[in-house]
Design a protein around this motif. Structure first.
Motif, PDB file in Angstrom:
ATOM      1  N   LEU A 187       0.863  -1.178   0.000  1.00 60.78           N
ATOM      2  CA  LEU A 187       0.000   0.000   0.000  1.00 60.78           C
ATOM      3  C   LEU A 187       0.898   1.226   0.000  1.00 60.78           C
ATOM      4  CD1 LEU A 187      -3.193   0.683   2.073  1.00 60.78           C
ATOM      5  CD2 LEU A 187      -1.432   2.417   1.880  1.00 60.78           C
ATOM      6  N   VAL A 188       0.678   2.099  -0.973  1.00 61.69           N
ATOM      7  CA  VAL A 188       1.515   3.289  -1.139  1.00 61.69           C
ATOM      8  C   VAL A 188       0.625   4.526  -1.215  1.00 61.69           C
ATOM      9  CG1 VAL A 188       3.318   4.405  -2.519  1.00 61.69           C
ATOM     10  CG2 VAL A 188       3.142   1.897  -2.499  1.00 61.69           C
ATOM     11  N   SER A 189       1.013   5.562  -0.500  1.00 58.77           N
ATOM     12  CA  SER A 189       0.332   6.857  -0.600  1.00 58.77           C
ATOM     13  C   SER A 189       1.400   7.932  -0.600  1.00 58.77           C
ATOM     14  CB  SER A 189      -0.634   7.053   0.567  1.00 58.77           C
ATOM     15  OG  SER A 189      -1.265   8.328   0.477  1.00 58.77           O
ATOM     16  N   LEU A 190       1.628   8.530  -1.770  1.00 57.81           N
ATOM     17  CA  LEU A 190       2.653   9.555  -1.910  1.00 57.81           C
ATOM     18  C   LEU A 190       2.073  10.890  -1.478  1.00 57.81           C
ATOM     19  CD1 LEU A 190       4.114   8.449  -5.365  1.00 57.81           C
ATOM     20  CD2 LEU A 190       4.894   7.816  -3.076  1.00 57.81           C
ATOM     21  N   ASN A 191       2.659  11.496  -0.476  1.00 56.14           N
ATOM     22  CA  ASN A 191       2.137  12.746   0.065  1.00 56.14           C
ATOM     23  C   ASN A 191       2.420  13.896  -0.886  1.00 56.14           C
ATOM     24  OD1 ASN A 191       1.321  14.933   1.752  1.00 56.14           O
ATOM     25  ND2 ASN A 191       1.768  13.675   3.530  1.00 56.14           N
ATOM     26  N   GLU A 192       1.382  14.688  -1.158  1.00 59.56           N
ATOM     27  CA  GLU A 192       1.534  15.819  -2.070  1.00 59.56           C
ATOM     28  C   GLU A 192       2.169  17.029  -1.393  1.00 59.56           C
ATOM     29  OE1 GLU A 192      -2.225  16.665  -3.829  1.00 59.56           O
ATOM     30  OE2 GLU A 192      -2.452  14.674  -4.716  1.00 59.56           O
ATOM     31  N   VAL A 193       2.279  16.996  -0.059  1.00 55.08           N
ATOM     32  CA  VAL A 193       2.860  18.109   0.681  1.00 55.08           C
ATOM     33  C   VAL A 193       4.363  17.893   0.820  1.00 55.08           C
ATOM     34  CG1 VAL A 193       2.831  19.416   2.832  1.00 55.08           C
ATOM     35  CG2 VAL A 193       0.713  18.399   1.959  1.00 55.08           C
ATOM     36  N   LYS A 194       5.141  18.824   0.279  1.00 51.20           N
ATOM     37  CA  LYS A 194       6.600  18.701   0.304  1.00 51.20           C
ATOM     38  C   LYS A 194       7.105  18.652   1.742  1.00 51.20           C
ATOM     39  CE  LYS A 194      10.794  20.713  -1.664  1.00 51.20           C
ATOM     40  NZ  LYS A 194      11.371  21.830  -2.484  1.00 51.20           N
ATOM     41  N   ASP A 200      10.661  -7.412  -0.910  1.00 50.03           N
ATOM     42  CA  ASP A 200      11.750  -6.466  -0.670  1.00 50.03           C
ATOM     43  C   ASP A 200      11.733  -5.270  -1.623  1.00 50.03           C
ATOM     44  OD1 ASP A 200      12.376  -7.841  -2.965  1.00 50.03           O
ATOM     45  OD2 ASP A 200      14.457  -8.308  -2.394  1.00 50.03           O
ATOM     46  N   ILE A 201      10.582  -5.007  -2.225  1.00 49.74           N
ATOM     47  CA  ILE A 201      10.468  -3.830  -3.102  1.00 49.74           C
ATOM     48  C   ILE A 201      10.465  -2.584  -2.229  1.00 49.74           C
ATOM     49  CG2 ILE A 201       9.002  -2.640  -4.782  1.00 49.74           C
ATOM     50  CD1 ILE A 201       7.955  -5.394  -5.602  1.00 49.74           C
ATOM     51  N   SER A 202      11.240  -1.584  -2.600  1.00 47.00           N
ATOM     52  CA  SER A 202      11.363  -0.372  -1.791  1.00 47.00           C
ATOM     53  C   SER A 202      10.492   0.755  -2.324  1.00 47.00           C
ATOM     54  CB  SER A 202      12.827   0.092  -1.749  1.00 47.00           C
ATOM     55  OG  SER A 202      13.229   0.546  -3.033  1.00 47.00           O
ATOM     56  N   ILE A 240       7.201   4.954 -11.353  1.00 43.59           N
ATOM     57  CA  ILE A 240       6.258   6.027 -11.683  1.00 43.59           C
ATOM     58  C   ILE A 240       6.960   7.130 -12.478  1.00 43.59           C
ATOM     59  CG2 ILE A 240       4.799   7.847 -10.711  1.00 43.59           C
ATOM     60  CD1 ILE A 240       4.171   5.950  -8.407  1.00 43.59           C
ATOM     61  N   LYS A 241       8.156   7.515 -12.033  1.00 44.68           N
ATOM     62  CA  LYS A 241       8.905   8.580 -12.706  1.00 44.68           C
ATOM     63  C   LYS A 241       9.273   8.207 -14.130  1.00 44.68           C
ATOM     64  CE  LYS A 241      12.917  11.614 -12.096  1.00 44.68           C
ATOM     65  NZ  LYS A 241      14.086  11.940 -11.228  1.00 44.68           N
ATOM     66  N   SER A 242       9.586   6.929 -14.352  1.00 40.25           N
ATOM     67  CA  SER A 242       9.973   6.464 -15.690  1.00 40.25           C
ATOM     68  C   SER A 242       8.771   6.130 -16.561  1.00 40.25           C
ATOM     69  CB  SER A 242      10.869   5.227 -15.563  1.00 40.25           C
ATOM     70  OG  SER A 242      10.154   4.147 -14.976  1.00 40.25           O
ATOM     71  N   ASN A 243       7.554   6.359 -16.018  1.00 42.16           N
ATOM     72  CA  ASN A 243       6.291   6.082 -16.717  1.00 42.16           C
ATOM     73  C   ASN A 243       6.059   4.594 -16.970  1.00 42.16           C
ATOM     74  OD1 ASN A 243       5.510   8.833 -16.957  1.00 42.16           O
ATOM     75  ND2 ASN A 243       6.905   9.079 -18.680  1.00 42.16           N
ATOM     76  N   LYS A 244       6.783   3.745 -16.245  1.00 41.78           N
ATOM     77  CA  LYS A 244       6.504   2.311 -16.323  1.00 41.78           C
ATOM     78  C   LYS A 244       5.168   2.021 -15.657  1.00 41.78           C
ATOM     79  CE  LYS A 244       8.396  -2.217 -15.068  1.00 41.78           C
ATOM     80  NZ  LYS A 244       9.515  -2.938 -14.396  1.00 41.78           N
ATOM     81  N   TRP A 245       4.889   2.767 -14.586  1.00 47.19           N
ATOM     82  CA  TRP A 245       3.610   2.690 -13.896  1.00 47.19           C
ATOM     83  C   TRP A 245       2.897   4.022 -13.990  1.00 47.19           C
ATOM     84  CZ3 TRP A 245       4.828   0.095  -8.489  1.00 47.19           C
ATOM     85  CH2 TRP A 245       5.123  -1.261  -8.695  1.00 47.19           C
ATOM     86  N   PHE A 246       1.595   3.952 -14.190  1.00 49.42           N
ATOM     87  CA  PHE A 246       0.761   5.150 -14.174  1.00 49.42           C
ATOM     88  C   PHE A 246      -0.425   4.875 -13.272  1.00 49.42           C
ATOM     89  CE2 PHE A 246      -2.875   7.561 -15.946  1.00 49.42           C
ATOM     90  CZ  PHE A 246      -2.409   8.845 -15.665  1.00 49.42           C
ATOM     91  N   LYS A 269       8.771   4.668  -6.743  1.00 45.66           N
ATOM     92  CA  LYS A 269       8.855   6.020  -7.296  1.00 45.66           C
ATOM     93  C   LYS A 269       9.562   6.024  -8.645  1.00 45.66           C
ATOM     94  CE  LYS A 269       8.626   8.702  -3.004  1.00 45.66           C
ATOM     95  NZ  LYS A 269       9.311   9.698  -2.140  1.00 45.66           N
ATOM     96  N   LEU A 270      10.573   5.169  -8.793  1.00 45.99           N
ATOM     97  CA  LEU A 270      11.287   5.083 -10.067  1.00 45.99           C
ATOM     98  C   LEU A 270      10.376   4.556 -11.167  1.00 45.99           C
ATOM     99  CD1 LEU A 270      13.969   5.399 -11.560  1.00 45.99           C
ATOM    100  CD2 LEU A 270      14.542   3.052 -10.881  1.00 45.99           C
TER     101      LEU A 270
END
Length: 227
Positions: free
Chosen positions: A40-47, A88-90, A98-104, A95-96
Motif C-alpha cells: 500500500l503506497v500513498s505519496l504525500n503531495e505536501v513537500k 523487498d520492493i522499496s 512512476i517517474k519512468s512512466n513504467k507505472w501510471f 517512485k522510479l
C-alpha cells in the motif's frame, strides 16, 4: 442550550479540520498465482511530509493493511495497491517506476487506486487489479470511481446534486474552475460541465466552510472582480 450549541459548533469545527484518519484495507485474491505480498503506497503531495509505504503478506489469498494517516490539510488521502511475489520492493523502486512512466496510477493494470478508508476488495488476478469488486465499505472509493465516469459522461452537475457533501464534489468543481480559467479549456469546459460558481452554490455548508471551499470561493470572487 447555549452551551450545547457552542459544543456542537466546536465538534463541527474539529471534524472539518481533522487531520488524522484510521484506515483498514482488506482484500481477497481469487487466483493467487505467484503473489505473496501486498503493498500500500500513498505519496504525500505536501513537500517535506512523509509518504506512506506499507507491506503485508498475502495469506490464503487474503490480506489486511491498516493504520493511521495524516491528511496534512487535504480533504482525502489517495493511495494505491499492488501485489508481488517479492517482499523487498522499496519505496524508491516504486517512485522510479512512476517517474519512468513504467507505472501510471489510475491507468496501469497492476495498480489499484484507492482512498485511505475502511474498505474490503476482491480481485480476480493479482497482476490485473485496476478493476475490482468492493465487498464492503469503500464509501469514498465508490464516489471516486463514480466521479471518474462523471467527466466521461459530462454530468458533473448531477454528481454534485447527488453528493453535495462529498469532498469529490468540491475537488471536481475546483478542477472545473481551473479548466475554465485556462486559455485552452475555458469556455468549452463551462459549456460542457456547467458553471463552477453555480455548482459551488449547490455544495453543502460543510464543504463550503472547509479550507479548500473558502479558498475556491475567494478565487472565484476575485475572478469576477477582475472581469
Amino acid at each position: 442550550m447555549k452551551l450545547r450549541i457552542l459544543f456542537l459548533l466546536a465538534i463541527s469545527s474539529l471534524s472539518l479540520n481533522a487531520q488524522v484518519i484510521n484506515f483498514n484495507v482488506q482484500g481477497t485474491v481469487q487466483k493467487i498465482q505467484k503473489a505473496k505480498f501486498v503493498y500500500l503506497v500513498s505519496l504525500n503531495e505536501v513537500k517535506g511530509k512523509p509518504d506512506l509505504f506499507m507491506i503485508s503478506p498475502l495469506v490464503n489469498g487474503q490480506f489486511q493493511v491498516s493504520g493511521k494517516s495524516n491528511l496534512d490539510g487535504a480533504l482525502l488521502r489517495y493511495g494505491f495497491l499492488f501485489l508481488d511475489e517479492r517482499g523487498d520492493i522499496s519505496l524508491e523502486d516504486v517512485k522510479l517506476n512512476i517517474k519512468s512512466n513504467k507505472w501510471f496510477v489510475g491507468g496501469t493494470a497492476c495498480l489499484k487506486s484507492i482512498i485511505l478508508e475502511n474498505v474490503k476488495l476482491e480481485f480476480e488476478n493479482p497482476f490485473n487489479i485496476s478493476n475490482s469488486k468492493i465487498l464492503d465499505g469503500g464509501f469514498y472509493l465508490k464516489q471516486y470511481e463514480e466521479v471518474m465516469l462523471t467527466w466521461k459522461n459530462r454530468d458533473l452537475p448531477e454528481f454534485v446534486k447527488k453528493y453535495p457533501d462529498s469532498p469529490f464534489s468540491l475537488i471536481e468543481i475546483e478542477r472545473l474552475y481551473n479548466m475554465s480559467t485556462s486559455p485552452i479549456g475555458g469556455k468549452m469546459g463551462v459549456a460542457q460541465f456547467g458553471s463552477p460558481k453555480d455548482l459551488f452554490a449547490a455544495l453543502s455548508p460543510r464543504m463550503k466552510k472547509t479550507k479548500q471551499g473558502i479558498e475556491l470561493k475567494r478565487k472565484m470572487d476575485q475572478s469576477l472582480k477582475i472581469k
